[in-house]
Design a protein around this motif. Sequence first.
Motif, PDB file in Angstrom:
ATOM      1  N   ALA A  47       0.825  -1.211   0.000  1.00 34.50           N
ATOM      2  CA  ALA A  47       0.000   0.000   0.000  1.00 34.50           C
ATOM      3  C   ALA A  47       0.858   1.260   0.000  1.00 34.50           C
ATOM      4  O   ALA A  47       0.342   2.358  -0.238  1.00 34.50           O
ATOM      5  N   ARG A  48       2.149   1.121   0.222  1.00 32.24           N
ATOM      6  CA  ARG A  48       3.040   2.286   0.205  1.00 32.24           C
ATOM      7  C   ARG A  48       3.130   2.916  -1.177  1.00 32.24           C
ATOM      8  O   ARG A  48       3.558   4.074  -1.319  1.00 32.24           O
ATOM      9  N   PHE A  49       2.738   2.174  -2.222  1.00 32.30           N
ATOM     10  CA  PHE A  49       2.798   2.708  -3.581  1.00 32.30           C
ATOM     11  C   PHE A  49       1.530   3.470  -3.982  1.00 32.30           C
ATOM     12  O   PHE A  49       1.480   4.016  -5.085  1.00 32.30           O
ATOM     13  N   LEU A  50       0.527   3.499  -3.123  1.00 30.62           N
ATOM     14  CA  LEU A  50      -0.754   4.100  -3.486  1.00 30.62           C
ATOM     15  C   LEU A  50      -0.965   5.449  -2.812  1.00 30.62           C
ATOM     16  O   LEU A  50      -0.537   5.681  -1.673  1.00 30.62           O
ATOM     17  N   PHE A  51      -1.686   6.328  -3.532  1.00 25.78           N
ATOM     18  CA  PHE A  51      -2.028   7.651  -3.024  1.00 25.78           C
ATOM     19  C   PHE A  51      -3.481   7.956  -3.386  1.00 25.78           C
ATOM     20  O   PHE A  51      -3.940   7.608  -4.480  1.00 25.78           O
ATOM     21  N   TYR A  52      -4.183   8.598  -2.437  1.00 21.77           N
ATOM     22  CA  TYR A  52      -5.536   9.051  -2.728  1.00 21.77           C
ATOM     23  C   TYR A  52      -5.454  10.393  -3.447  1.00 21.77           C
ATOM     24  O   TYR A  52      -4.867  11.352  -2.936  1.00 21.77           O
ATOM     25  N   ARG A  53      -6.044  10.465  -4.638  1.00 21.28           N
ATOM     26  CA  ARG A  53      -6.038  11.707  -5.416  1.00 21.28           C
ATOM     27  C   ARG A  53      -7.353  12.443  -5.195  1.00 21.28           C
ATOM     28  O   ARG A  53      -8.429  11.878  -5.338  1.00 21.28           O
ATOM     29  N   ASN A  54      -7.240  13.718  -4.858  1.00 18.77           N
ATOM     30  CA  ASN A  54      -8.419  14.563  -4.662  1.00 18.77           C
ATOM     31  C   ASN A  54      -8.244  15.829  -5.491  1.00 18.77           C
ATOM     32  O   ASN A  54      -7.300  16.598  -5.278  1.00 18.77           O
ATOM     33  N   THR A  55      -9.134  16.037  -6.459  1.00 23.24           N
ATOM     34  CA  THR A  55      -9.023  17.185  -7.370  1.00 23.24           C
ATOM     35  C   THR A  55     -10.144  18.177  -7.102  1.00 23.24           C
ATOM     36  O   THR A  55     -11.309  17.810  -7.007  1.00 23.24           O
ATOM     37  N   LEU A  56      -9.758  19.445  -6.976  1.00 32.27           N
ATOM     38  CA  LEU A  56     -10.715  20.533  -6.767  1.00 32.27           C
ATOM     39  C   LEU A  56     -10.222  21.759  -7.519  1.00 32.27           C
ATOM     40  O   LEU A  56      -9.117  22.244  -7.269  1.00 32.27           O
TER      41      LEU A  56
END
Length: 262
Positions: free
Chosen positions: A211-220
Amino acid sequence: MGDLDLSQGLECPPEINESGFQSCCFDMMDVQQEILRLDDGLDMLVSHNPNTMSCVASLLLSVNKVKKLLNRRQLSDQEFCSTILDVLVEERHVETTGNPPQTNGKPPFQRVNSMKLCTLCDDDDKDIIYDPAKLQLRAFLLKGGQTEHRGNFQMSKYSTGSSDGCQAVMISIVNSSLYFSCSRQSDQPMLSLEECSVGDLTSISHGGSMARFLFYRNTLCSMTTFQSVNCPGWFISTSQTDKQPVEMCEQDACRYMNFKMN
């Protein structure tokens, strides 16, 4: 643990055999073996051998299954032997090695067939570049004619398996096997570039090491933040000073956490 009353596992009441002991309830410490009268023509010899509770339970299950089969019809000697073999309960001890992945009751992240090529630029118009000499990401304020130095990245999407609307992504450097990763080092989340095989990144468990390779992307409003899945509350960020490494920070830090994807 106390004496076990075998009569509790049988459908018929205990009988008294010729030795004067109850067939299904006796002192296991004093009596080394005993004959249990299960039915006409069917006796069972029980020898004392201190076993686990699971062994006793297996014995009772087998006895009751044999009794039910005998009540249905009269069996020949050959059929009776086959029945005994069929109802034997096999006890197995299964050993597990290593630590199982922690799923937290959630389905794993699954890679979907969606990839995007992009460049990244922070709020201060600094471009993210890849420094191969130091195997590091840095933020540079590029001047005119230097745009060819911009880092080219590939962003892969992952389904989260939940309905919370979060979009998980994995970021890599184009034409390489280097991926953004975030892991704790001395209890401090650190951003690094890590080499990994794409085949190992198809499915990733919640709470697992990958899971260290994953990021939550939030666009605004055309600006995007990248929060670490492995270290919640920590974001990819750049310094207010030019030519500094890209690092992880918490939300209240005096760093740039918003990026434009071009």
